[in-house]
Write an enzyme that holds these catalytic residues in place. Sequence first.
Site, short mmCIF file in Angstrom:
data_model
loop_
_atom_site.label_atom_id
_atom_site.label_comp_id
_atom_site.label_asym_id
_atom_site.label_seq_id
_atom_site.Cartn_x
_atom_site.Cartn_y
_atom_site.Cartn_z
N TRP A 110 1.86 -4.49 0.92
CA TRP A 110 1.48 -5.90 1.08
C TRP A 110 2.19 -6.80 0.06
O TRP A 110 2.63 -7.90 0.38
CB TRP A 110 -0.03 -5.99 0.90
CG TRP A 110 -0.72 -7.25 1.29
CD1 TRP A 110 -0.37 -8.53 0.97
CD2 TRP A 110 -1.92 -7.35 2.06
NE1 TRP A 110 -1.28 -9.42 1.48
CE2 TRP A 110 -2.24 -8.72 2.15
CE3 TRP A 110 -2.77 -6.41 2.66
CZ2 TRP A 110 -3.38 -9.18 2.83
CZ3 TRP A 110 -3.88 -6.88 3.33
CH2 TRP A 110 -4.18 -8.23 3.43
N ARG A 114 6.32 -11.84 -1.14
CA ARG A 114 6.31 -12.47 -2.46
C ARG A 114 6.08 -13.98 -2.38
O ARG A 114 6.61 -14.74 -3.19
CB ARG A 114 7.61 -12.15 -3.19
CG ARG A 114 7.84 -10.65 -3.39
CD ARG A 114 9.12 -10.36 -4.15
NE ARG A 114 10.30 -10.81 -3.44
CZ ARG A 114 10.93 -10.11 -2.50
NH1 ARG A 114 10.47 -8.92 -2.15
NH2 ARG A 114 12.01 -10.59 -1.90
N TYR A 121 -7.40 -6.71 -9.43
CA TYR A 121 -8.36 -6.02 -10.29
C TYR A 121 -7.60 -5.20 -11.33
O TYR A 121 -6.67 -4.46 -10.99
CB TYR A 121 -9.21 -5.10 -9.41
CG TYR A 121 -10.36 -4.39 -10.09
CD1 TYR A 121 -11.65 -4.90 -10.05
CD2 TYR A 121 -10.16 -3.17 -10.74
CE1 TYR A 121 -12.71 -4.23 -10.65
CE2 TYR A 121 -11.20 -2.50 -11.34
CZ TYR A 121 -12.48 -3.04 -11.30
OH TYR A 121 -13.52 -2.37 -11.89
N ALA A 123 -7.05 -2.25 -13.70
CA ALA A 123 -7.47 -0.91 -14.08
C ALA A 123 -7.13 -0.62 -15.55
O ALA A 123 -7.47 0.44 -16.06
CB ALA A 123 -6.81 0.13 -13.18
N ARG A 231 2.88 -8.28 10.14
CA ARG A 231 1.85 -7.26 9.90
C ARG A 231 0.82 -7.15 11.03
O ARG A 231 0.08 -6.16 11.08
CB ARG A 231 1.15 -7.54 8.57
CG ARG A 231 2.10 -7.52 7.38
CD ARG A 231 2.93 -6.25 7.32
NE ARG A 231 3.81 -6.22 6.16
CZ ARG A 231 4.64 -5.23 5.88
NH1 ARG A 231 4.73 -4.19 6.70
NH2 ARG A 231 5.41 -5.28 4.80
#
Length: 312
Positions: A110, A114, A121, A123, A231
């Site tokens: 995905w 750009r 999120y 990590a 997509r």
Amino acid sequence: MQLTDEQKKEIDQARLSNFETRRPTVSELEEIMFKPLPVLDHGFVRIIDYMGDDAAIVQAARVSYGKGTTKVSDDAGLLNYLLRHRHSTPFEMCEIKYHIKLPIFIARQWIRHRTANVNEYSARYSVLDREFYIPDQVNLATQSKSNRQGRGEVLEGKEAAAVLDLLRDDAENNYNHYVEMLNEDESGHIIDETRDGLSRELARMNLTLNTYTQWYWKIDLHNLLHFLSLRADEHAQYEIRVYAEAIMETVKRWCPITYDAFIDHRINSVTLSGKAIQVIKKMIDGVSIDQEESGLSKREWRELMGVLEKLD
């Protein structure tokens, strides 16, 4: 898709909020604001914010001071014209922001688009949830023999069951080792006070790519339609296509006239090369022509024949 009680409470509170505004709003879109639309087994798409509507595109195109014309048919004609002739700037005046939960391997595909603003999120900062994408058996398939990035026949029986077991076991085992290296559980609590854990930014390397991540994704309508044209296409990978299909439904609510024009001029249309047009002209004139005579490559010929078959 599972939400924690805290997440449900947060969504309910957001949906209870009500603000006075002078900017245009879209009632159909407001109905699903903040609601998670389920995708895959644990994923979702939900709308966080948006700006503009069909009228805003028309207004920008005409550089007018009001809502533009009063006739919907006039607006529809202009929006169709803009899409048909690929005038992109007016569509860039509309923007939308999504909260998306998706498997890491789909996020990596995905992110190649750009043309959006993304905040994922972290990590490095937080512990990822113990949630993994495990495909339904009908979505397990062999490697395509004609397309290096496509699927072939569906796997069945023992072979499919073995693949599903491997996916589950590897994801669980790697996550268990991730937690062991961190020395903290999913809530961030220390497991063994007598030892230090590995940093989160290093421990995450052990996670499988079917682990779920999340991000906020903000994009203008022009670039969103380009994303969807690729997509939501039938040839796109299933796991990203279902996200595109969910987003398509939000666009249908948000800018319905633009959506109809997009379906007509992008999704249900085809682009033909000059050589392909010459082939069709000869066919219309009753001339028999094969691939070698056409000047098209074998792939181009197959694609053209596929288009013509749809017209039968």
